[in-house]
Write an enzyme that holds these catalytic residues in place. Sequence first.
Site, PDB file in Angstrom:
ATOM      1  N   TYR A  27       3.142  10.046   0.093  1.00 50.46           N
ATOM      2  CA  TYR A  27       4.101   9.621   1.148  1.00 50.46           C
ATOM      3  C   TYR A  27       5.296  10.200   0.650  1.00 50.46           C
ATOM      4  O   TYR A  27       5.827   9.684  -0.373  1.00 50.46           O
ATOM      5  CB  TYR A  27       4.068   8.118   1.391  1.00 50.46           C
ATOM      6  N   ASP A  30       0.855  -0.972   0.161  1.00 48.62           N
ATOM      7  CA  ASP A  30      -0.056  -0.057   0.082  1.00 48.62           C
ATOM      8  C   ASP A  30       0.893   1.144  -0.119  1.00 48.62           C
ATOM      9  O   ASP A  30       1.708   1.418   0.844  1.00 48.62           O
ATOM     10  CB  ASP A  30      -1.007  -0.148   1.244  1.00 48.62           C
ATOM     11  N   ARG A  49       8.037   7.323  15.834  1.00 45.94           N
ATOM     12  CA  ARG A  49       7.110   8.180  15.268  1.00 45.94           C
ATOM     13  C   ARG A  49       6.485   9.285  16.104  1.00 45.94           C
ATOM     14  O   ARG A  49       6.347  10.341  15.865  1.00 45.94           O
ATOM     15  CB  ARG A  49       6.008   7.246  14.533  1.00 45.94           C
ATOM     16  N   TRP A  95      -5.189   1.180   8.370  1.00 49.07           N
ATOM     17  CA  TRP A  95      -3.837   1.720   8.740  1.00 49.07           C
ATOM     18  C   TRP A  95      -3.549   1.927  10.408  1.00 49.07           C
ATOM     19  O   TRP A  95      -4.778   2.012  11.025  1.00 49.07           O
ATOM     20  CB  TRP A  95      -3.601   2.810   7.885  1.00 49.07           C
TER      21      TRP A  95
END
Length: 317
Positions: A60, A55, A232, A212
């Site tokens: 991105y 994906d 993150r 997701w």
Amino acid sequence: MSNQNMSYRNMGRCGLKLSTFSLGGWTTFGGSVKDFTSIRSILHHAYESGVNFFDIADVYAKGDAERMMGGALKELPRHELVISSKVFWPMSENINDRGLSRKHILESVNRSLQRIGTEYLDIYFCHRYDEETPVEETVRIMDDLIHHGKILYWGTSEWTAAQIQEAMDICDKRGYYKPQVEQPQYSLIAREKFETNAQPKAREHGMGLVTWSPLASGLLTGKYDGGISEGRLARMENLRDTLYTEKNISRVKEMKKISDALECSRTQLALAWVAAQPGMSSVILGATNVEQLQENLGALKVNITPEVDKDLKSIFQ
């Protein structure tokens, strides 16, 4: 492709089969992982482990995820892969280089195909709902792209039940190809919005669900139990502000009792739980190295019984 442990599921009512766990490029490929050799080894390991769904999105790393993942996927048999990309977010300062207009979608799909290095996308997602474009315009161009062979299926991402219904009504009336899959955020921590809105609507229409952020940006792994120093949440302030709360940290710590009893990690428990929920077609993983991917794929061995499901839901009410 050795897939002795991987399982496969239909994407909703479609004949297309997706690996229960898939690999995505959000914030990682072209972002936190820029080295092509590393990206190639992660993607190839995923493929060898039975992952068939990859994906991506144009936005991105502003196209770099498509270029780098495309470069690594080019070495694998195209007919064995399910490749998706997405369209919506601005890709430049150009006023028309955003949204779900006919112009932006047509130009975006051509650029995505070029960057990935493929003749078609298996799935093309509307990355959000566009308030400024009539849904009929968006649905029509998606239908056209399927007729042109540029995409095989189209889907929505983070659309509400009402927005999905609007698209379905237009498709029914006009005989257009319907959206076959929705891509929502879903995890033990992010449940309410999806479970009360998009999930029942998607299931009513037989749409597949590919989710997701199943680990809530790493929070559910337990790596932030003692605070945030890397990862993150250290990089992305907006995520940190919404996810990193005392309540969430104490819930994640409480979940450890269940994972210890099942002899798995909290990571594997959280992923297995999402995969076990009704209507799930595939759970999209993120990985910055092969070891992390292997750990994630260990979720395939975790059995979510009704009791385990109930216990987890009571912790994360």
